[in-house]
Scaffold this motif. Structure first.
Motif, PDB file in Angstrom:
ATOM      1  N   VAL A  59      45.638  45.528  40.830  1.00  0.00           N
ATOM      2  CA  VAL A  59      46.402  45.634  42.081  1.00  0.00           C
ATOM      3  C   VAL A  59      45.965  46.878  42.859  1.00  0.00           C
ATOM      4  O   VAL A  59      45.728  46.816  44.069  1.00  0.00           O
ATOM      5  N   GLN A  60      45.838  47.998  42.182  1.00  0.00           N
ATOM      6  CA  GLN A  60      45.412  49.235  42.845  1.00  0.00           C
ATOM      7  C   GLN A  60      44.001  49.095  43.408  1.00  0.00           C
ATOM      8  O   GLN A  60      43.711  49.590  44.495  1.00  0.00           O
ATOM      9  N   GLN A  92      50.892  41.423  41.689  1.00  0.00           N
ATOM     10  CA  GLN A  92      50.401  40.531  40.646  1.00  0.00           C
ATOM     11  C   GLN A  92      51.589  39.788  40.042  1.00  0.00           C
ATOM     12  O   GLN A  92      52.628  40.394  39.756  1.00  0.00           O
ATOM     13  N   TYR A  93      51.417  38.471  39.877  1.00  0.00           N
ATOM     14  CA  TYR A  93      52.454  37.651  39.278  1.00  0.00           C
ATOM     15  C   TYR A  93      51.789  36.673  38.325  1.00  0.00           C
ATOM     16  O   TYR A  93      50.913  35.899  38.742  1.00  0.00           O
ATOM     17  N   PHE A 103      49.988  35.010  49.740  1.00  0.00           N
ATOM     18  CA  PHE A 103      48.825  34.158  49.580  1.00  0.00           C
ATOM     19  C   PHE A 103      48.050  34.589  48.349  1.00  0.00           C
ATOM     20  O   PHE A 103      47.872  35.789  48.121  1.00  0.00           O
ATOM     21  N   PRO A 104      47.539  33.627  47.553  1.00  0.00           N
ATOM     22  CA  PRO A 104      46.647  34.003  46.450  1.00  0.00           C
ATOM     23  C   PRO A 104      45.423  34.717  47.010  1.00  0.00           C
ATOM     24  O   PRO A 104      44.904  34.348  48.068  1.00  0.00           O
ATOM     25  N   LEU A 105      44.977  35.734  46.302  1.00  0.00           N
ATOM     26  CA  LEU A 105      43.875  36.576  46.747  1.00  0.00           C
ATOM     27  C   LEU A 105      42.769  36.532  45.700  1.00  0.00           C
ATOM     28  O   LEU A 105      43.019  36.794  44.527  1.00  0.00           O
ATOM     29  N   TYR A 106      41.564  36.148  46.127  1.00  0.00           N
ATOM     30  CA  TYR A 106      40.419  36.047  45.221  1.00  0.00           C
ATOM     31  C   TYR A 106      39.206  36.706  45.842  1.00  0.00           C
ATOM     32  O   TYR A 106      39.100  36.796  47.061  1.00  0.00           O
ATOM     33  N   LEU A 107      38.284  37.068  45.004  1.00  0.00           N
ATOM     34  CA  LEU A 107      36.969  37.502  45.437  1.00  0.00           C
ATOM     35  C   LEU A 107      35.977  36.462  44.949  1.00  0.00           C
ATOM     36  O   LEU A 107      35.936  36.157  43.759  1.00  0.00           O
ATOM     37  N   THR A 108      35.205  35.864  45.853  1.00  0.00           N
ATOM     38  CA  THR A 108      34.242  34.838  45.452  1.00  0.00           C
ATOM     39  C   THR A 108      32.961  35.497  44.951  1.00  0.00           C
ATOM     40  O   THR A 108      32.707  36.675  45.197  1.00  0.00           O
TER      41      THR A 108
END
Length: 139
Positions: free
Chosen positions: A26-27, A93-94, A112-117
């Protein structure tokens, strides 16, 4: 740990210092998004419809969301619109998933879900954005 390394590599690519020790996922996301401008464009020279979405994340927890779109029906009609929304952002974070949370200045809230592709794009709720660290216009 794999996610932290991937996030750290992305932030390093953007020119942001990154230290894995003592920082949660998260940080890491908060550090990487702070001061970042995300941009998404849909449409092409062959399409009569297009949309530009820009989200700017400020270090003070504020954000600016801007969206503009245009459409045409060849030989008949066309139009355009735009909107700006401002508010506060956070990363949480959940159950192992990272979420971008927001609260608009009008009091609406969500996440919103957060991702790095793998190709370095940031996915926010399934929309792929390019990131420009330090490009957010913060007031």
């Amino acid at each position: 740990m794999k996610n932290l390394i991937l996030i750290c590599a992305w932030f390093s690519f953007l020119g942001t210092a990154c230290s894995l020790q003592g920082q949660s996922l998260v940080q890491q996301w908060k550090q990487g998004l702070s001061g970042t401008k995300l941009t998404a464009f849909s449409g092409s020279v062959h399409s009569p419809n297009s949309t530009l979405t820009v989200v700017e994340f400020c270090g003070n927890g504020r954000y600016r969301y801007y969206k503009e779109g245009s459409w045409t029906v060849p030989g008949t009609a066309g139009g355009a619109s735009n909107s700006t929304i401002t508010g506060r952002w956070d990363v949480q974070q959940y159950q192992g998933q990272i979420y971008l949370t927001y609260r608009t200045d009008r009091g609406e809230q969500g996440s919103f879900p957060l991702y790095l592709t793998q190709n370095g794009k940031v996915s926010v709720g399934g929309t792929l954005f390019t990131a420009q660290q330090g490009a957010a216009r913060c007031y």
